[in-house]
Scaffold this motif. Structure first.
Motif, PDB file in Angstrom:
ATOM      1  N   SER A  42       0.852  -1.184   0.000  1.00  0.00           N
ATOM      2  CA  SER A  42       0.000   0.000   0.000  1.00  0.00           C
ATOM      3  C   SER A  42       0.886   1.231   0.000  1.00  0.00           C
ATOM      4  N   ASP A  43       0.706   2.075  -1.021  1.00  0.00           N
ATOM      5  CA  ASP A  43       1.506   3.281  -1.131  1.00  0.00           C
ATOM      6  C   ASP A  43       0.792   4.444  -0.452  1.00  0.00           C
ATOM      7  N   ASP A  46      -1.918   5.962  -2.492  1.00  0.00           N
ATOM      8  CA  ASP A  46      -3.087   5.184  -2.906  1.00  0.00           C
ATOM      9  C   ASP A  46      -4.368   5.788  -2.335  1.00  0.00           C
ATOM     10  N   GLN A  50      -7.509   1.963   2.565  1.00  0.00           N
ATOM     11  CA  GLN A  50      -6.480   0.926   2.445  1.00  0.00           C
ATOM     12  C   GLN A  50      -6.325   0.120   3.740  1.00  0.00           C
ATOM     13  N   SER A  96       3.383   4.344   3.700  1.00  0.00           N
ATOM     14  CA  SER A  96       3.411   3.181   2.823  1.00  0.00           C
ATOM     15  C   SER A  96       3.614   1.931   3.666  1.00  0.00           C
TER      16      SER A  96
END
Length: 226
Positions: A42-43, A46, A50, A96
């Motif tokens: 997961s950035d 994003d 998340q 992240s």
């Protein structure tokens, strides 16, 4: 180990949240995903919340400083939630997520996550997990403010005794929360003072009493004894 064949149902059945998410899981609305070590799952950029729930392995939450230095914010273990949690409060302090080991985790689509949060029992599990992690992060960064880089580095090496031999300087500086340059000068000073020596590509502490002396105050802060 082939996690895709051995993990999901076994870990799900043992999970604290399984009774709360059972209908969604059985209907395949909550995907179980697998990732090898050192993969970004997961950035920070994003979209959405998340949210993940870790079933197996270890995940690091990291952020980048304005100068591009990677800083470890948190380490997530099985039975814990993580993700863009600040967005639930209308903020954007996102990080992240990078796997430290091979991992198995549940992914919560935003719509289903918000539905589940209407269940007080699920919300309690979520907030209990994330509040503990928030306190951990707060205490770590307070430590970096209250104590010197040398004290923080010495504390890290007492807790992670093998890190000087197994990890790179980049990894250690990221986990301590100091710059690589600062870490290099600390290690150089400790070599001069006879606290450690070079061993292969790493270092070997030879004067634990000196590290204990350096960490006398910070150990009180963390309530640690050795």
């Amino acid at each position: 180990m082939d996690l895709t064949k051995k993990i999901p149902d076994t870990f799900m059945a043992d999970s604290e949240i399984y009774p709360l998410i059972h209908p969604y899981y059985k209907d395949n609305r909550l995907p179980v995903r697998h990732a090898e070590a050192e993969v970004c799952i997961s950035d920070a950029a994003d979209p959405g919340y998340q949210i993940i729930y870790l079933l197996h392995g270890t995940v690091r939450a990291v952020c980048l400083s304005p100068r591009g230095r990677r800083i470890l914010l948190d380490e997530i273990n099985p039975g814990e939630f993580t993700g863009h949690i600040s967005r639930l409060r209308g903020y954007s302090f996102n990080s992240s997520l990078i796997t430290r080991t091979d991992c198995v985790y549940l992914c919560f689509p935003d719509k289903i996550f918000l539905e589940l949060m209407k269940n007080p029992a699920f919300a309690l599990q979520f907030y209990r997990s994330t509040s503990t992690r928030t306190y951990y992060m707060f205490k770590k960064f307070l430590s970096l403010t209250l104590f010197s880089t040398e004290e923080n580095a010495a504390m890290y090496f007492l807790v992670h005794e093998k890190s000087l031999q197994q990890n790179t300087l980049d990894t250690i500086s990221e986990e301590v929360g100091i710059s690589r340059r600062s870490l290099y000068y600390i290690l150089k000073k400790w070599q001069k003072d006879g606290i450690l020596v070079r061993k292969g590509s790493g270092y070997l502490p030879i004067d634990k009493e000196a590290l204990l002396s350096l960490t006398e105050q910070i150990r009180l802060f963390y309530h640690e004894s050795f």
